[in-house]
Design a protein around this motif. Structure first.
Motif, PDB file in Angstrom:
ATOM      1  N   TYR A   2       0.835  -1.209   0.000  1.00 30.59           N
ATOM      2  CA  TYR A   2       0.000   0.000   0.000  1.00 30.59           C
ATOM      3  C   TYR A   2       0.869   1.258   0.000  1.00 30.59           C
ATOM      4  N   ASP A   3       1.890   1.283   0.848  1.00 30.24           N
ATOM      5  CA  ASP A   3       2.796   2.443   0.896  1.00 30.24           C
ATOM      6  C   ASP A   3       3.394   2.719  -0.486  1.00 30.24           C
ATOM      7  N   LYS A   4       3.801   1.633  -1.154  1.00 30.66           N
ATOM      8  CA  LYS A   4       4.490   1.808  -2.446  1.00 30.66           C
ATOM      9  C   LYS A   4       3.554   2.393  -3.502  1.00 30.66           C
ATOM     10  N   ILE A   5       2.336   1.859  -3.567  1.00 30.90           N
ATOM     11  CA  ILE A   5       1.397   2.383  -4.579  1.00 30.90           C
ATOM     12  C   ILE A   5       1.042   3.836  -4.245  1.00 30.90           C
ATOM     13  N   TRP A   6       0.831   4.065  -2.975  1.00 31.26           N
ATOM     14  CA  TRP A   6       0.484   5.427  -2.517  1.00 31.26           C
ATOM     15  C   TRP A   6       1.569   6.411  -2.971  1.00 31.26           C
ATOM     16  N   GLU A   7       2.809   6.085  -2.655  1.00 34.91           N
ATOM     17  CA  GLU A   7       3.904   7.021  -2.951  1.00 34.91           C
ATOM     18  C   GLU A   7       4.094   7.230  -4.447  1.00 34.91           C
ATOM     19  N   ALA A   8       3.879   6.153  -5.221  1.00 37.59           N
ATOM     20  CA  ALA A   8       4.056   6.268  -6.676  1.00 37.59           C
ATOM     21  C   ALA A   8       2.989   7.152  -7.321  1.00 37.59           C
ATOM     22  N   HIS A   9       1.902   7.415  -6.602  1.00 36.88           N
ATOM     23  CA  HIS A   9       0.790   8.171  -7.196  1.00 36.88           C
ATOM     24  C   HIS A   9       0.579   9.551  -6.591  1.00 36.88           C
ATOM     25  N   LEU A  10       1.541   9.974  -5.784  1.00 38.62           N
ATOM     26  CA  LEU A  10       1.400  11.278  -5.128  1.00 38.62           C
ATOM     27  C   LEU A  10       1.646  12.415  -6.115  1.00 38.62           C
ATOM     28  N   VAL A  11       0.625  13.147  -6.397  1.00 39.44           N
ATOM     29  CA  VAL A  11       0.752  14.310  -7.271  1.00 39.44           C
ATOM     30  C   VAL A  11       1.214  15.513  -6.454  1.00 39.44           C
ATOM     31  N   ARG A  12       0.725  15.549  -5.233  1.00 37.33           N
ATOM     32  CA  ARG A  12       0.981  16.719  -4.413  1.00 37.33           C
ATOM     33  C   ARG A  12       0.718  16.354  -2.964  1.00 37.33           C
ATOM     34  N   GLN A  13       1.561  16.839  -2.084  1.00 38.66           N
ATOM     35  CA  GLN A  13       1.293  16.627  -0.669  1.00 38.66           C
ATOM     36  C   GLN A  13       1.733  17.845   0.118  1.00 38.66           C
ATOM     37  N   LYS A  14       0.813  18.360   0.924  1.00 39.87           N
ATOM     38  CA  LYS A  14       1.128  19.534   1.727  1.00 39.87           C
ATOM     39  C   LYS A  14       0.584  19.306   3.120  1.00 39.87           C
ATOM     40  N   GLU A  15       1.364  19.680   4.099  1.00 38.83           N
ATOM     41  CA  GLU A  15       0.970  19.539   5.502  1.00 38.83           C
ATOM     42  C   GLU A  15      -0.427  20.132   5.737  1.00 38.83           C
ATOM     43  N   GLY A  16      -1.273  19.368   6.437  1.00 39.05           N
ATOM     44  CA  GLY A  16      -2.591  19.901   6.787  1.00 39.05           C
ATOM     45  C   GLY A  16      -3.646  19.740   5.700  1.00 39.05           C
ATOM     46  N   GLU A  17      -3.244  19.187   4.548  1.00 43.11           N
ATOM     47  CA  GLU A  17      -4.212  18.957   3.469  1.00 43.11           C
ATOM     48  C   GLU A  17      -4.165  17.483   3.090  1.00 43.11           C
TER      49      GLU A  17
ATOM     50  N   ALA B 194      -3.596  14.391   0.649  1.00 43.34           N
ATOM     51  CA  ALA B 194      -2.699  14.237  -0.497  1.00 43.34           C
ATOM     52  C   ALA B 194      -3.533  14.188  -1.766  1.00 43.34           C
ATOM     53  N   LEU B 195      -2.926  14.595  -2.871  1.00 42.86           N
ATOM     54  CA  LEU B 195      -3.607  14.475  -4.153  1.00 42.86           C
ATOM     55  C   LEU B 195      -3.037  13.247  -4.868  1.00 42.86           C
TER      56      LEU B 195
ATOM     57  N   ALA C 169     -12.943  15.373 -13.816  1.00 48.17           N
ATOM     58  CA  ALA C 169     -12.413  16.706 -14.108  1.00 48.17           C
ATOM     59  C   ALA C 169     -10.906  16.816 -13.916  1.00 48.17           C
ATOM     60  N   THR C 170     -10.354  15.991 -13.018  1.00 52.78           N
ATOM     61  CA  THR C 170      -8.941  16.211 -12.646  1.00 52.78           C
ATOM     62  C   THR C 170      -8.046  14.970 -12.770  1.00 52.78           C
ATOM     63  N   GLN C 171      -8.641  13.795 -12.942  1.00 53.65           N
ATOM     64  CA  GLN C 171      -7.929  12.505 -12.945  1.00 53.65           C
ATOM     65  C   GLN C 171      -7.171  12.271 -11.636  1.00 53.65           C
ATOM     66  N   THR C 172      -7.591  12.970 -10.595  1.00 57.68           N
ATOM     67  CA  THR C 172      -6.974  12.803  -9.276  1.00 57.68           C
ATOM     68  C   THR C 172      -8.065  12.755  -8.211  1.00 57.68           C
ATOM     69  N   LEU C 173      -7.660  12.394  -7.013  1.00 52.40           N
ATOM     70  CA  LEU C 173      -8.564  12.458  -5.863  1.00 52.40           C
ATOM     71  C   LEU C 173      -7.788  12.915  -4.634  1.00 52.40           C
ATOM     72  N   PRO C 174      -8.348  13.836  -3.850  1.00 50.42           N
ATOM     73  CA  PRO C 174      -7.733  14.149  -2.567  1.00 50.42           C
ATOM     74  C   PRO C 174      -7.996  12.988  -1.608  1.00 50.42           C
ATOM     75  N   GLN C 175      -6.974  12.479  -0.994  1.00 49.63           N
ATOM     76  CA  GLN C 175      -7.112  11.306  -0.124  1.00 49.63           C
ATOM     77  C   GLN C 175      -6.255  11.452   1.112  1.00 49.63           C
TER      78      GLN C 175
END
Lengths: 466, 202
Positions: free
Chosen positions: A5-20, A22-23, A153-159
Motif C-alpha cells: 500500500y505504501d508503495k502504490i500510494w507514494e508512486a501516485h502522489l501528485v501533491r502533498q502539503k501539511e494539513g491537506e 494528499a492528491l 475533471a482532474t484525474q486525481t482524488l484528494p485522499q
C-alpha cells in the motif's frame, strides 16, 4: 521498508502539503449507469470536460434486465438511466461496453477480464465493491458521485492515507471451503467495522494458493469488513492471468511491467499498524444468519442464542426477527425458497465451475427456484462452451445474461416478501434483495447444494455425480 | 456545497448500530438521474409499510420529532454501498448533521462533500444524547463547527474533524475547484511519473 500500500500510494502522489489531504493520481476509472449521471451533470453545469477520457471505461450492469434484452425495458426509469449513460459517453468521449457487446458485464468482472486492472494501479469506481481489483495488487476503492465528478475533471482524488492492516491467512483451505468462506470468516472475526480506517493486505499461504478469481472474491468483500481497499501482492498467478488480455502490456512493455510488478510486494519487515491471524485449515463452509455480513456461522453450527461479545444487542434481536429464525436453530435446518449464483463476488468462471460440479446430475428441489447470472457475457459464452450452462439448465437453474441482478435487486430479479435465498452475493442487509427478502450469504457450491437439497447442507459431504 | 458553520436543532435517534446505506435509501430509488428530491425516500422501508401506510413506531414518524434536523445513531453508520444518494436523502429530508460513535469511511466522505456534518462522539456520550432525545420535550442540540463543539442538555463536547474538511465546510467549497488550482502539479505528474508504473496504453 514499505508495504504494498505504501508503495502504490507514494508512486501516485501528485501533491502533498501539511494539513491537506494528499492528491493521488488515478489510473483507471470505471463507471456504470447508477452513480455517474449526476457527476456528468456537474461537469456540464461547470463547463468542464473529462481530463483523460481514455482512462475511463463504462459498462452497464446495476439496473439492466438479465433476460429479454432484445425487448424494451419494462422499467422506463431504468431505461432512461441507461440512455443517459449512452448520451454522456458520447458527449464526453468515454468508451462504453453496452448490452450489445460481448465484453459487457458487472463492472468489477469486466475491468480485470479486459486486462484494465493492473498491479500498482489506482482504480476507482462509484461502487463500494471496487475493492475487488485489489486482488491484482492495485489500490482500488469505491467512491461517491462527487468523487466520480472529481476524477472526471482532474484525474486525481484528494485522499488521506489509511492505516495498514495485515490479515495473514496461514495453512490451507480444506476441501469444500472456498475463498468466499474465508472472507466470511474474516468478517466474522474482525466485525463489519473492523477494517474502518485501514487498507487491508491479505497475505499468507492460503492467499498465495488462491486463483485470481478467489483473490477477487476475498478483496471484493473487504468493504463488508469496513475497509475501503484490500490488497494482495502480485505474483506469478497474477501475471499468468493478465498476460494476453486486451489492455494488458505487450511485448517489451510486458517484460518491463513484470519487472516493475515484482518490486511491489511488501518489503520483509515492513510495519503494519495491526495484524490479524487466521488459520485456514480450521475453517468450514460459512452461512450468514443475520442482516450484516458479520453475522455468520459454520454450516455445522447453530444460529447463536446471544449476540457475540462486543456486538450490538438491538441489532442482534432485530436481525433474528427480520430473518424469521430462532436462537439455537441448526443452520442445516434452514429451508430456502430461492438460490442466486452471481454478483461481483461470485460470478466468474471458476465460481460457475464450482457450482456446476455440485449441480451436475442433480435437480433443483421442487420448492426452490434457482438462477445463475454470469458476471460478463464473455463468461457466459465460456460457460456455454465448457458445458456448464447445460449442467445448470438440466438441473433446473435459470441461465441468464450478465449483470448485478439479484445482488442488489435494482432490476426485476427480486425476492418477494418473506422469501429466503441462498445467495453468493455480498450483502445480507434488510431488503437488499427485495423488501422483506431474507438473504443468506454462501459460496457458489453451498448455494448450488442448498438449491438442490432445499435447505442448507454441508457441501463437504456432497454426492458429486461426475 | 451549502456551507456549515453553526446549527441548532432538535435531535431524533435511531438507536441501532451498522445502519447501512440500503436502509438509508433503498435501491429502487437510485434510478433517478437527479441529485435532488430524495428526502421523501429516506429510510423508506422503515418509515412505510409495504402497502404505503406509515410505520407508527419509527422515530422519524413520531410527530414529536417532525422538526428534527440532527440525527443520532449507533456505530458504523452508513456502511455498505457507496451511493451518495444516502447523504443526499438525509440532507433533503432536512437534516444538517449526524451524530454517531463511528461512521463508515465512504459515507463519511460523501457527507462532507455535501455539507452534511458527520460528528463522531464517544459511545457513552452518544448513549446519553439518545436517552435525552427520548425524554418528553426532546433534546435540542447546538453545533458549532468553528469551535468543534456539540452542546445540549448535560452535554458539552468537542469533536474532531480534519482542518481541511472543516475549512471546506465552513466556506462551502467544492474540491474540484481547489484541485484545479494545482493543474501544474497534475501535468508534471503525467509527464514524469506515469511512465514509471504504466506499461500499456488504453
Amino acid at each position: 521498508m514499505r508495504t504494498l500500500y505504501d508503495k502504490i500510494w507514494e508512486a501516485h502522489l501528485v501533491r502533498q502539503k501539511e494539513g491537506e489531504p494528499a492528491l493521488l493520481y488515478i489510473d483507471l476509472h470505471l463507471i456504470h449507469e447508477v452513480t455517474s449521471p449526476q457527476a456528468f451533470e456537474g461537469l456540464r453545469i461547470n463547463s468542464r470536460k473529462l481530463r483523460r477520457p481514455e482512462l475511463t471505461f463504462a459498462t452497464v450492469d446495476h439496473a439492466i434486465p438479465t433476460i429479454g434484452r432484445d425487448l424494451p425495458f419494462n422499467d422506463p426509469i431504468a431505461w432512461k438511466q441507461v440512455e443517459t449513460l449512452r448520451q454522456n459517453c458520447r458527449d464526453f468521449g468515454v468508451r462504453l461496453y453496452d448490452m450489445d457487446r460481448k465484453e459487457q458485464g458487472i463492472v468489477h468482472v469486466f475491468g480485470p477480464e479486459q486486462g484494465l486492472t493492473q498491479p500498482g494501479f489506482t482504480v476507482v469506481c462509484g461502487d463500494s465493491h471496487t475493492s475487488t481489483h485489489g486482488a491484482f495488487g492495485a489500490l482500488a476503492f469505491g467512491i461517491g458521485t462527487s468523487e466520480v465528478e472529481h476524477v472526471f475533471a482532474t484525474q486525481t482524488l484528494p485522499q488521506t492515507k489509511a492505516k495498514n492492516l495485515l490479515i495473514n491467512v496461514k495453512g490451507e483451505l480444506p476441501f469444500g471451503v472456498t475463498a468466499k468462506d474465508l472472507i466470511l470468516a474474516i468478517i466474522n472475526k474482525i466485525g463489519t467495522s473492523g477494517g474502518t480506517g485501514y487498507v487491508i493486505e491479505y497475505a499468507g499461504d492460503a492467499i498465495k494458493g488462491l486463483s485470481m478469481e478467489g483473490r477477487m472474491t476475498v478483496c471484493n468483500m473487504t468493504i463488508e469488513g469496513g475497509a475501503r481497499a484490500g490488497l494482495i501482492a502480485p505474483d506469478e498467478t497474477t501475471f499468468t492471468y493478465l498476460k494476453g488480455r486486451k489492455f494488458a502490456p505487450e511485448g517489451d512493455g510486458w517484460e518491463k511491467a513484470v519487472e516493475y510488478w515484482r518490486t511491489l510486494p511488501t518489503d520483509k519487515g515492513a510495519a503494519f499498524d495491526r495484524t490479524v491471524e487466521i488459520d485456514a485449515s480450521s475453517l468450514a463452509p460459512f452461512v450468514t444468519w443475520g442482516t450484516s455480513p458479520e453475522m455468520s456461522a459454520m454450516i455445522t453450527d447453530r444460529v447463536p442464542d446471544a449476540p457475540p461479545p462486543g456486538r450490538d444487542p438491538h441489532s442482534f434481536s432485530k436481525a433474528l426477527e427480520y430473518m424469521g429464525l430462532e436462537p439455537s436453530q441448526p443452520i442445516q435446518q434452514i429451508a430456502i425458497d430461492r438460490a442466486f449464483i452471481g454478483s461481483c463476488t461470485n460470478s466468474r468462471i471458476e465460481d460457475l465451475r464450482e457450482a456446476a460440479s455440485v449441480a451436475k446430475g442433480h435437480k433443483v428441489a421442487g420448492s426452490v427456484s434457482a438462477m445463475v447470472v454470469p458476471g460478463s457475457m464473455k463468461i457466459k459464452e465460456q460457460a456455454e462452451a465448457e458445458g456448464l450452462a447445460e449442467i445448470f439448465t438440466n438441473a433446473g437453474f435459470e441461465w441468464r445474461d450478465a449483470g448485478c441482478s439479484m445482488c442488489l435487486a435494482m432490476n426485476e430479479d427480486v425476492l418477494s416478501e418473506g422469501e429466503r435465498c441462498a445467495s453468493t452475493s455480498n450483502r445480507n442487509f434488510e431488503g437488499r434483495q427485495g423488501r422483506g427478502g431474507r438473504t443468506h450469504l454462501v459460496s457458489p457450491s453451498m448455494a448450488a447444494a442448498a438449491a438442490i437439497a432445499g435447505h442448507f447442507v454441508d457441501v463437504r459431504n456432497w454426492e458429486f455425480r461426475n | 456545497m451549502r456551507p456549515f458553520d453553526r446549527h441548532t436543532g432538535k435531535a431524533v435517534a435511531i438507536d441501532l448500530a451498522n445502519i447501512d446505506t440500503d436502509q438509508i435509501i433503498p435501491k429502487q430509488f437510485l434510478k433517478r438521474i437527479e441529485r435532488t428530491g430524495y428526502g421523501q425516500f429516506l429510510f423508506n422501508d422503515w418509515r412505510f409499510n409495504s402497502d404505503g401506510s406509515i410505520q407508527e413506531d419509527f422515530p422519524l414518524n413520531d410527530p414529536a420529532y417532525s422538526e428534527a434536523s440532527i440525527l443520532i445513531t449507533g456505530a458504523n453508520f452508513g456502511c455498505g454501498s457507496s451511493r451518495e444518494h444516502a447523504p443526499w436523502s438525509i440532507l433533503d429530508h432536512g437534516f444538517r448533521a449526524v451524530i454517531a460513535p463511528s461512521f463508515a469511511d465512504i459515507f463519511h466522505n460523501n457527507s462532507l462533500k455535501n455539507g452534511l456534518l458527520p460528528i463522531t462522539l464517544p459511545d457513552d456520550v452518544v448513549d446519553r444524547l439518545i436517552d435525552s432525545s427520548k425524554q418528553p420535550g426532546g433534546l435540542e442540540i447546538s453545533i458549532d463547527l468553528e469551535e468543534q463543539s456539540v452542546k445540549g442538555k448535560d452535554v458539552d463536547e468537542k469533536f474532531e474533524i480534519s482542518a481541511f474538511a472543516k475549512f471546506s465546510l465552513l466556506n462551502g467549497l467544492d474540491d474540484i475547484g481547489l484541485t484545479l488550482q494545482h493543474e501544474v502539479d497534475i501535468e508534471r505528474f503525467e509527464r514524469n511519473s506515469v511512465s514509471l508504473y504504466r506499461f500499456s496504453t488504453f
